[in-house]
Design a protein around this motif. Structure first.
Motif, PDB file in Angstrom:
ATOM      1  N   ALA A  68      11.174  78.890  18.080  1.00  0.00           N
ATOM      2  CA  ALA A  68      11.600  77.899  17.095  1.00  0.00           C
ATOM      3  C   ALA A  68      11.719  76.552  17.785  1.00  0.00           C
ATOM      4  CB  ALA A  68      12.935  78.295  16.479  1.00  0.00           C
ATOM      5  N   VAL A  69      11.058  75.561  17.230  1.00  0.00           N
ATOM      6  CA  VAL A  69      11.061  74.206  17.790  1.00  0.00           C
ATOM      7  C   VAL A  69      11.768  73.298  16.802  1.00  0.00           C
ATOM      8  CG1 VAL A  69       9.623  72.260  18.468  1.00  0.00           C
ATOM      9  CG2 VAL A  69       8.960  74.577  19.116  1.00  0.00           C
ATOM     10  N   ALA A  70      12.787  72.587  17.253  1.00  0.00           N
ATOM     11  CA  ALA A  70      13.549  71.708  16.365  1.00  0.00           C
ATOM     12  C   ALA A  70      12.684  70.553  15.902  1.00  0.00           C
ATOM     13  CB  ALA A  70      14.789  71.179  17.079  1.00  0.00           C
ATOM     14  N   GLY A  71      12.744  70.270  14.619  1.00  0.00           N
ATOM     15  CA  GLY A  71      11.974  69.169  14.041  1.00  0.00           C
ATOM     16  C   GLY A  71      12.775  68.470  12.967  1.00  0.00           C
ATOM     17  N   GLY A  72      12.100  68.000  11.941  1.00  0.00           N
ATOM     18  CA  GLY A  72      12.775  67.234  10.903  1.00  0.00           C
ATOM     19  C   GLY A  72      13.066  65.826  11.373  1.00  0.00           C
ATOM     20  N   ARG A  73      13.956  65.170  10.652  1.00  0.00           N
ATOM     21  CA  ARG A  73      14.213  63.755  10.932  1.00  0.00           C
ATOM     22  C   ARG A  73      15.176  63.532  12.094  1.00  0.00           C
ATOM     23  NH1 ARG A  73      13.565  64.116   5.318  1.00  0.00           N
ATOM     24  NH2 ARG A  73      11.990  62.699   4.509  1.00  0.00           N
ATOM     25  N   ALA A  74      15.960  64.534  12.474  1.00  0.00           N
ATOM     26  CA  ALA A  74      16.901  64.354  13.580  1.00  0.00           C
ATOM     27  C   ALA A  74      16.271  64.655  14.932  1.00  0.00           C
ATOM     28  CB  ALA A  74      18.133  65.233  13.376  1.00  0.00           C
ATOM     29  N   PHE A  75      15.183  65.450  14.947  1.00  0.00           N
ATOM     30  CA  PHE A  75      14.545  65.844  16.207  1.00  0.00           C
ATOM     31  C   PHE A  75      13.059  65.495  16.124  1.00  0.00           C
ATOM     32  CE2 PHE A  75      18.374  68.340  15.957  1.00  0.00           C
ATOM     33  CZ  PHE A  75      18.868  68.311  17.253  1.00  0.00           C
ATOM     34  N   THR A  76      12.768  64.239  16.393  1.00  0.00           N
ATOM     35  CA  THR A  76      11.403  63.729  16.233  1.00  0.00           C
ATOM     36  C   THR A  76      10.675  63.584  17.560  1.00  0.00           C
ATOM     37  OG1 THR A  76      12.262  61.459  16.320  1.00  0.00           O
ATOM     38  CG2 THR A  76      11.996  62.455  14.139  1.00  0.00           C
ATOM     39  N   PHE A  77      11.349  63.849  18.688  1.00  0.00           N
ATOM     40  CA  PHE A  77      10.777  63.545  19.998  1.00  0.00           C
ATOM     41  C   PHE A  77      10.272  64.815  20.682  1.00  0.00           C
ATOM     42  CE2 PHE A  77      13.960  59.823  20.804  1.00  0.00           C
ATOM     43  CZ  PHE A  77      13.570  59.248  19.614  1.00  0.00           C
ATOM     44  N   ARG A  78       8.989  64.988  20.751  1.00  0.00           N
ATOM     45  CA  ARG A  78       8.391  66.010  21.597  1.00  0.00           C
ATOM     46  C   ARG A  78       6.918  65.678  21.777  1.00  0.00           C
ATOM     47  NH1 ARG A  78       9.044  69.134  16.828  1.00  0.00           N
ATOM     48  NH2 ARG A  78       7.061  69.758  15.864  1.00  0.00           N
ATOM     49  N   TYR A  79       6.374  66.122  22.878  1.00  0.00           N
ATOM     50  CA  TYR A  79       4.964  65.906  23.148  1.00  0.00           C
ATOM     51  C   TYR A  79       4.135  66.990  22.479  1.00  0.00           C
ATOM     52  CZ  TYR A  79       6.753  62.784  26.773  1.00  0.00           C
ATOM     53  OH  TYR A  79       7.402  61.773  27.449  1.00  0.00           O
ATOM     54  N   PRO A  80       2.985  66.652  21.892  1.00  0.00           N
ATOM     55  CA  PRO A  80       2.170  67.687  21.245  1.00  0.00           C
ATOM     56  C   PRO A  80       1.690  68.755  22.226  1.00  0.00           C
ATOM     57  CG  PRO A  80       0.968  65.591  21.357  1.00  0.00           C
ATOM     58  CD  PRO A  80       2.392  65.308  21.722  1.00  0.00           C
ATOM     59  N   GLU A  81       1.526  68.371  23.498  1.00  0.00           N
ATOM     60  CA  GLU A  81       1.071  69.346  24.487  1.00  0.00           C
ATOM     61  C   GLU A  81       2.092  70.464  24.718  1.00  0.00           C
ATOM     62  OE1 GLU A  81      -0.985  65.499  25.069  1.00  0.00           O
ATOM     63  OE2 GLU A  81       1.142  66.075  24.926  1.00  0.00           O
ATOM     64  N   THR A  82       3.383  70.176  24.457  1.00  0.00           N
ATOM     65  CA  THR A  82       4.396  71.220  24.615  1.00  0.00           C
ATOM     66  C   THR A  82       4.107  72.387  23.683  1.00  0.00           C
ATOM     67  OG1 THR A  82       6.088  69.616  25.276  1.00  0.00           O
ATOM     68  CG2 THR A  82       6.864  71.728  24.410  1.00  0.00           C
ATOM     69  N   VAL A  83       3.848  72.075  22.422  1.00  0.00           N
ATOM     70  CA  VAL A  83       3.534  73.118  21.443  1.00  0.00           C
ATOM     71  C   VAL A  83       2.227  73.811  21.808  1.00  0.00           C
ATOM     72  CG1 VAL A  83       2.915  73.526  19.023  1.00  0.00           C
ATOM     73  CG2 VAL A  83       4.838  72.033  19.594  1.00  0.00           C
ATOM     74  N   GLU A  84       1.229  73.026  22.211  1.00  0.00           N
ATOM     75  CA  GLU A  84      -0.074  73.603  22.530  1.00  0.00           C
ATOM     76  C   GLU A  84       0.017  74.564  23.716  1.00  0.00           C
ATOM     77  OE1 GLU A  84      -2.616  69.748  20.884  1.00  0.00           O
ATOM     78  OE2 GLU A  84      -2.335  70.054  23.032  1.00  0.00           O
ATOM     79  N   LEU A  85       0.829  74.223  24.707  1.00  0.00           N
ATOM     80  CA  LEU A  85       0.981  75.093  25.872  1.00  0.00           C
ATOM     81  C   LEU A  85       1.739  76.368  25.512  1.00  0.00           C
ATOM     82  CD1 LEU A  85       1.711  72.401  28.578  1.00  0.00           C
ATOM     83  CD2 LEU A  85      -0.139  74.085  28.680  1.00  0.00           C
ATOM     84  N   VAL A  86       2.774  76.250  24.714  1.00  0.00           N
ATOM     85  CA  VAL A  86       3.531  77.438  24.308  1.00  0.00           C
ATOM     86  C   VAL A  86       2.630  78.410  23.559  1.00  0.00           C
ATOM     87  CG1 VAL A  86       5.370  78.252  22.785  1.00  0.00           C
ATOM     88  CG2 VAL A  86       5.782  76.327  24.318  1.00  0.00           C
TER      89      VAL A  86
END
Length: 863
Positions: free
Chosen positions: A261-279
């Motif tokens: 589970a990766v936090a998202g929505g309007r409160a958690f907008t900061f992550r690199y797309p490569e993080t998801v791709e690597l996972v």
């Protein structure tokens, strides 16, 4: 590979490169081109606007975070995934040559331009210069032979003549100018304590983007830019691959892959797309969870990644999601592999600015005064789900909050001379399963970290399966407090107020109870205000003040005014400013101490024989008339008629010699047509229209201050839009004879100097333009609230005010308070019953939290 590309840079921060870069991206996308966005430097916010402009994720190109050898491959990845792009637009960072301190520009825009052989477009702010700008441009074109500056955009020209002068100077040193942009406040993207407001949080982001794209198309030579981009040499690299980075072959995820589970929505907008791709390449399925809206973790969640964002801005909305808070706390305590970076760490703390958070970390967090910013190299201090002790990562810090972990707490990283973060093993597994830190890491630069994390997730999945759970059970871990009122689940079926066989009802004064503000007990509607609904521990959707504090320019003006408060206040300048703002004569305007004084003056100056107040509406006018001894007749508008001034309602007003009506009406939000209101004006009658919220309506539609004002008085308030409720700034305008009559009853100096300064400052073109943009944003946020309520099956009234009247059912007001949400009781307005509540329009994230809670309550009703 052939890739047309340009890099948008500037001599320094603040020149407008983000706005121009986003404008170029959006304008090229509107031409039908596939644009690949990228950002130099460790930035999460600008890429959000890039994605909004192009429909593609923006790639962060930072030699410090990912290594020089990965910069070009990551650029190529963005340009080829998921489909090939026609052109790449890179946005620089800070000044062109500014990089990591002490490294001669390492990780600067110039460094990335050289690594990728990308032509540079300079954006230069000329607001405080003209010909001298040519020296700046010439210096930047010659300082580094590895750079190719192909064009310049001159930003913030004061006048066409000013822009032409600067253009001639720059072109005189041999550099083409591809556009001159005028000053345009609408091209400004709002900021907060860490920079720009994320696109996901801005209700008007899409509209602002459309405007910026239009300005770019009008003022920039996009054809010249595309020609220069096409001349960029071939990119000597192959696209980065997450599978290859992990040393694996690309594979399709099996259906039974564990879930992260990766936090998202309007409160958690900061992550690199490569993080998801690597996972995902490492073998886990990524599912986004919105901590403001979702009440449970995704089914079979076996790992949790909480990235960056602004939980401090939305702490109350997050804290009230008790079910998810409890489930995450239980999962972390059970040893679920969890990585929390910066905002994620704050979310896991015991509290954030005194708002209770999840409590998985033995620390409290709070906003601080100092910005912590910089590149870091981290060395792990213990074995963890991210790898063995001694694992090295590169990252950066970027925060204004502080935490207070107790002495002896196991830290996650050694950052130079200090230890930072948390490495905890709450379930006693033998290694840290919870890593929380201020350190933001780009996993493309440390792919082994991603592999280790997913291996731990898979092991947790197998362990859970052996125990028979198979990951998180969404029914476990809730800490939601039981509802205290059984009738919350019984919603009345009628869609209009009951007990009103006639629209009209004579009323006389009653004694104010002063009690029951926070309970479902009787109150005197005429003495109840939204601020009585609010408490420190509640999310405030009861008070209709737009901002938490005045804009900086208005606050500065008020501080300046304090130097003159030894003198008695003189309303002349304010009266003239307000008259000019509406195209009226001075004698048609009277500054007042908020709208409340205007209503009191009306009650004292007039002696109506048959005064009518149209309800439901703001109760202050009737309260003032009653206090002056008047007997009031009410005309009650009906819910089943949309609370409109129908012909039958107009007929029931009859021969009234004073009619009081709101527009848009508080609390219904109904905006009555100006023509209908004008039909109420006639000889021998005073028509008072309360326009306290019309400045929150785009273009101030249906105002009566644009036509014949014979027999008409209009009351305005400045306290809601400009967040100065404590100053009490308002005014009335209209028929000069009526204005004079009311002025005769006004005490000397009843309007203070600060309130008068508010009137002069907010009547300027700049302030009116800002109010207009705020009204547009409020309209977008209101639509978000209305759509959410309608999706829950909740009837609403009106759609033109900074609040919404919703029929949620009996007991829901109290249940929402129990869950941490304050909304205004409907039965505190004549003509409404307890099934109604008034909800102030707030930003979409806060609204999402309310909708989440309301949906839970209504679901419980039908279960």
């Amino acid at each position: 590979m052939a890739l047309p590309r340009v890099l948008v840079a500037a001599p320094a921060s603040g020149h407008g490169k983000t706005t121009i870069a986003v404008g170029i991206m959006a304008a090229l996308s509107r031409r039908g081109l596939v644009v690949s966005p990228a950002k130099v430097g460790p930035d999460y916010i600008d890429p959000g606007y890039h994605a909004l402009a192009t429909g593609r994720p923006s790639r962060t190109l930072d030699p410090w975070l990912v290594g020089e050898e990965r910069v070009a491959p990551l650029l190529a990845r963005g340009a080829t995934h998921p489909v090939a792009a026609d052109v790449a637009v890179l946005e620089g960072v800070m000044g062109l040559l500014d990089g990591r301190l002490g490294t001669d520009g390492f990780a600067s825009s110039a460094h990335v331009a050289a690594l990728t052989r990308t032509p540079v477009v300079l954006v230069v702010d000329i607001s405080s210069t003209s010909r001298t700008v040519a020296a700046t441009v010439l210096g930047l074109t010659r300082i580094d032979s590895a750079l190719e500056v192909v064009g310049v955009v001159l930003n913030k020209a004061g006048t066409p003549r000013h822009g032409a002068e600067a253009r001639r100077a720059v072109e005189g040193v041999g550099v083409p100018v591809w556009g001159v942009l005028p000053r345009d406040a609408a091209m400004h993207v709002p900021s907060r304590h860490l920079g720009l407001v994320p696109a996901a949080e801005r209700g008007r982001a899409a509209a602002t983007l459309d405007h910026i794209a239009g300005v770019a198309e009008e003022h920039l030579d996009l054809d010249a830019l595309l020609a220069a981009a096409a001349d960029a040499p071939p990119l000597q690299t192959t696209p980065w691959s997450p599978a290859q980075a992990l040393g694996r072959e690309p594979a399709t995820l099996p259906d039974d892959a564990p879930v992260v589970a990766v936090a998202g929505g309007r409160a958690f907008t900061f992550r690199y797309p490569e993080t998801v791709e690597l996972v995902e390449a490492a073998g886990a399925r990524v599912v986004e969870v919105d901590p403001a809206r979702d009440t449970v973790l995704p089914e079979r969640t076996c790992g949790l990644y909480l990235g960056g964002g602004f939980p401090e801005v939305h702490a109350r909305a997050l804290a009230t999601n008790r079910e998810l808070v409890g489930q995450i706390g239980a999962a972390v305590a059970a040893g679920m592999p969890t990585v929390a970076e910066c905002a994620g760490m704050l979310y896991l703390a015991e509290s954030l600015d005194d708002h209770p958070m999840i409590g998985s970390l033995p620390a409290r967090a709070a906003m601080g005064r100092r910005l912590t910013l910089g590149y870091r190299e981290g060395v792990s201090l213990t074995d963890s789900v991210l790898g063995p002790a001694g694992t090295t990562v590169t990252g950066h810090e970027f925060h204004r909050t502080t935490t207070d972990p107790p002495a002896g707490t196991s830290a996650a990283w050694r950052l130079g001379e200090r230890d930072e973060g948390f490495a905890l093993d709450p379930a006693g597994t033998g290694r840290a399963t919870l890593i929380a830190s201020y350190l933001h890491t780009h996993w493309a630069g440390s792919p082994a970290v991603a592999a280790s994390f997913v291996d731990a997730v898979s092991e947790h999945d197998r362990t859970s399966t052996r125990r028979g759970a198979g990951g998180v059970d969404p029914t476990q871990g809730s800490t939601r407090a039981p509802l205290r009122r059984a009738d919350v689940l019984t919603r009345d079926s009628p869609r209009e107020p009951k007990g009103h066989p006639s629209r009209t009802a004579p009323t006389r004064g009653t004694s104010p109870s002063g009690a029951g503000a926070s309970q479902e007990t009787p109150v005197d509607p005429l003495r109840h205000h939204g601020d009585a609904e609010v408490a420190e521990e509640l999310v405030d959707l009861a008070v209709n003040v737009r901002l938490e504090q005045p804009p900086a320019w208005l606050a500065a003006a008020l501080r300046d005014e304090l130097d003159a408060v030894a003198a008695y206040p003189d309303p002349t300048a304010a009266r003239d400013a307000l008259a000019a703002r509406h195209g009226l004569r001075r004698e048609q305007v009277l500054p007042t101490s908020g709208g409340a004084e205007a209503f009191t003056l009306l009650a004292r100056a007039l002696r109506p024989l048959d005064p009518v107040v149209v309800h439901p509406q703001f109760t202050e006018p009737e309260a003032a008339l009653r206090a002056a001894g008047h007997e009031i007749r009410r005309v009650l508008l009906r819910a089943d008629e949309g609370f409109a001034l129908t012909p039958s309602a107009l007929a029931e007003i009859g021969g009234a010699d004073l009619v009081v009506v709101g527009n848009p009406t508080n609390p219904t939000g109904v905006l009555h047509p100006a023509d209908v209101l004008r039909s109420l004006a006639r000889p021998g009658r005073v028509l008072l229209v309360d326009e306290a919220f019309v400045d929150a309506v785009p273009h101030e539609a249906e105002t009566l201050l644009t036509g014949d004002l014979d027999g008409v008085l209009v009351v305005r308030s400045l306290t809601k839009t400009w967040a100065v409720a404590g100053v009490r700034a308002g005014y009335l305008a209209g028929d000069p004879e009526l204005v004079a009559a009311l002025a005769a009853h006004q005490p000397h100096w009843s309007v203070g100097s600060l309130a008068l300064r508010v009137m002069t400052e907010t009547a300027t073109p700049r302030a009116l333009a800002e109010a207009g943009r705020a009204a547009q944003e409020t309209a977008v946020w209101r639509r978000h609230l209305l759509d959410g309520l309608h999706a829950l099956g909740v009837p609403t009234a009106g759609a033109d005010a900074p609040f919404v009247l919703a029929q949620v059912g009996t007991g829901v007001h109290a249940a929402l308070r129990d869950a941490g949400w304050a909304v205004r009781r409907g039965d505190t307005f004549p003509g409404l019953d307890p099934t109604w509540v008034r909800v102030a329009v707030r930003d979409p994230l806060t609204v999402d939290g309310l909708l989440r809670e309301l949906g839970h309550l209504l679901h419980r009703r039908t279960a």
